[in-house]
Design a protein around this motif. Structure first.
Motif: not given
Length: 410
Positions: A25-31, A371-381
């Motif tokens: 799980a740690a490999r996939y969840v933000v950040p 889909f409803g609402s949510g939060t997008v976390f962004k990095t440079r990639l």
């Protein structure tokens, strides 16, 4: 694209299964694990230093890829420099605490017997900042990787059946036993140009442009430059460049630049390299006097009681059972359901995970769609969308691509 590992078990369970689920799980969840998504879904790359353009025989991109595939170098030693710039904000130590908790290391609670020398947590440091590594290999049964940290050093040694991790700062040792013929123990953590190049070349398909971009000199050796670029729109990947040793076919340097421009997201390359057989003593290891030695089976003992905030981590691990990939090529998106209503964990959940969720929510982009609402976390990639009903969509794609994917899944 390279396949993404998922947990085949249907329950997170206790002990080893739960710990394994949390690590995945740690490999996939933000950040923190958003970087794991990057490493698992595409190959990462570095910018080549301009140190001359040697005159080499002409080759096609297909011939160069074949040269890499046929490279049979098993003996080498050298120094590797890794620079990673995902553009992540300062998380104030939250990321370290989260990774420690998910790997069962120090500070993770439970049995309290985690080791500072456990490679499952230690080598995650390579996903950010600048690091210098010393590497050596002599066939499939002997490898050594040393992470140089100011006055301290962390070494991971595979010698026959023994795998040793040693952290000089804490004077702690971690020991496990590898099966006969096991590959390098840190294989899941890319550390050399070849590691990154192997992952990058898995993404080569009809959605990819592959060309030879001239020649270069890396670590004093003549090399070809292989340039890999996505044809699709919507990817955050600009280009991947791999410097391929002209004589051996070994990747010497690896660069990934983002579509948004600027410095490389990941730059990995040899500064020194030799293909001579390393001295046998390179792989010898005896725990220093007074060192705390932790055996792998001891470190994996199940906890007697969950710590505060562990439920959120357990829910996340269970959600990994349903991980799948949607889309194709460079626009592939990893998605899974955490099973947690309310989107990002908040401080009310307790523990590092709750604090991390509250922190992310303060700077993430709020989005809405079918889909409803949510939060997008962004990095440079890598970008990741966490919806308010607990679903996660992550990949090396734009924010708009994530929203479209979430809408299409309804």
């Amino acid at each position: 694209m390279a396949p993404i590992d998922s947990d085949d078990s249907t329950t997170a369970g206790e002990g080893e299964e739960l710990r394994a689920g949390r690590r995945k799980a740690a490999r996939y969840v933000v950040p923190v694990a958003v970087m794991g998504v990057a490493a698992a879904t595409i190959g990462l790359v570095p910018a080549l230093a301009d140190s001359g353009d040697p005159d080499l025989p002409k080759v096609t991109a297909e011939q160069l890829i074949e040269k890499i595939a046929k490279s049979d170098v098993e003996q080498l030693s050298g120094t590797v420099r890794i620079n990673t710039d995902l553009g992540l904000p300062d998380l104030g130590g939250l990321e370290s605490g989260l990774m420690s908790g998910m790997s069962g290391g120090p500070g993770s609670g439970g049995d309290g017997e985690g080791s500072a020398a456990d490679p499952s947590a230690k080598l995650t440091e390579l996903v950010s900042g600048s690091h210098t590594l010393r590497v050596a290999a002599d066939g499939p049964d002997r490898q050594k990787l040393s992470l140089m940290e100011n006055a301290a050093e962390y070494s991971l040694i595979h010698n026959g059946k023994d795998v040793w991790g040693y952290d000089s700062q804490s004077n702690e040792v971690y020991h496990s036993t590898a099966p006969d013929g096991a590959e390098r123990p840190e294989k899941d953590v890319p550390a050399t140009p070849k590691d990154f190049a192997d992952q990058a070349l898995k993404s080569v398909d009809d959605t990819t442009s592959v060309t030879v971009g001239g020649t270069a000199q890396v670590a004093g050796r003549d090399a070809y430059r292989l340039v890999v670029e996505p044809k699709q729109e919507g990817s955050t990947v600009g280009a991947i460049t791999v410097a391929v040793d002209a004589e051996t076919g070994t990747p010497l340097k690896f660069t990934l630049t983002p579509a948004s421009g600027g410095a490389a997201v990941v730059d990995v390359g040899f500064t020194k390299v030799s293909f001579a057989k390393p001295d046998a003593s390179t792989f010898d290891f005896t725990p220093p006097a007074g060192a705390k030695v932790t055996e792998a089976d001891e470190a994996g003992a199940p906890a007697e009681a969950p710590e505060p905030g562990r439920k959120a981590e357990d829910d996340l691990a269970k959600g990994m059972d349903g991980l799948k990939v949607i889309g194709e090529g460079w626009n592939s998106i990893a998605t899974f359901d955490t099973g947690a209503q309310g989107g990002l964990p908040t401080g009310s959940t307790g523990g590092d995970l709750g604090g991390l969720g509250g922190f992310l929510g303060s700077f993430g982009d709020q989005v809405k769609g079918d889909f409803g609402s949510g939060t997008v976390f962004k990095t440079r990639l890598v970008n990741a969308l966490i919806t308010d009903d607990g679903k996660v969509y992550a990949g090396a794609v734009t924010k708009d691509a994530l929203v479209k994917a979430a809408d299409a899944a309804q």
